[in-house]
Design a protein around this motif. Structure first.
Motif: not given
Ligand code: ZN
Length: 227
Positions: A58, A111, A118, A176, A178-179
């Motif tokens: 990102r 990121h 993710d 988190e 998912w990370h």
């Molecule tokens: Zn993340």
């Protein structure tokens, strides 16, 4: 690979390669992390999971957009249970702290490094259900729980780990599951990153809450930076 200040803060893409996926043309990672992720995807497939990235690299601008829209009340800020918080009753500093639990400041997102992903499994997501990236989806009773269990077992074999699960006891950053992070490269980036580097990246940038964040930058790093 050592990253330049621009790479570390999402202002350069020179450290990245394209990760081809079925659903999106917008996934980029450092070459070594990309290879490791593809091996992990292969292993997942053999175990019945369709492991896909929801978010990889990102850039600074994107993180700035996310941060500013949360700070300005245009984007949901949630608590640990996915409930929306009412930011309008909070002071600027309280608002910043609520957002920091789930979102990094522009320039401070892991990121930016090209080492973070993710993940989700589109085949486990119920039809018509948008991906939320909230803890309940990945915990017991959630539709990704089996994927979480698989990853807990297999991530170390591919040099990945969950930075925002293991850190939970030491910092105020939310869990988190998912990370995932590619440790060999993320560790190098993490060692290079400093508050000064971040403040330099903020020069001439329009960031919501910049004054309060700059004033409290050491506290922000102490409480919300995953080490
Ligand atoms: Zn993340």
């Amino acid at each position: 690979m050592q990253l330049s200040p621009e790479m570390l803060t999402g202002k350069s893409r020179a450290h990245l390669e394209h990760l081809p996926t079925v659903h999106s043309q917008h996934h980029f990672l450092q070459a070594q992390a990309l290879k490791a992720f593809q091996s992990l995807q292969q292993c997942a497939l053999q175990n019945g999971f369709n492991l896909q990235p929801a978010s990889t690299f990102r850039d600074f601008e994107r993180q700035k957009l996310i941060w500013n829209s949360k700070f300005n009340g245009e984007r949901k800020v949630h608590d640990d249970h996915g409930n929306a918080l009412d930011l309008s009753v909070l002071s600027e500093w309280e608002k910043a702290q609520a957002i920091l639990r789930w979102s990094a400041m522009p320039g401070a997102s892991r990121h930016h490094w090209g080492t973070e992903i993710d993940i989700f499994d589109p085949d486990l997501l119920p039809q018509g259900q948008p991906l939320q990236l909230e803890p309940w989806e990945y915990e017991q009773g959630g539709y990704f729980f089996e994927l979480t269990q698989f990853l807990q077992e297999k991530l170390p074999h591919f040099d990945f780990y969950f930075p925002f699960v293991q850190s939970e006891k030491n910092t105020e950053v939310g869990c988190e599951p998912w990370h995932i992070s590619y440790f060999p490269l993320a560790q190098i980036a993490q060692e290079q990153f400093t508050p000064d580097l971040l403040l330099t990246a903020w020069q001439n940038e329009d960031i919501a809450g910049k004054t309060i964040l700059t004033t409290n930058i050491d506290e922000v790093f102490g409480r919300f930076w995953v080490v």
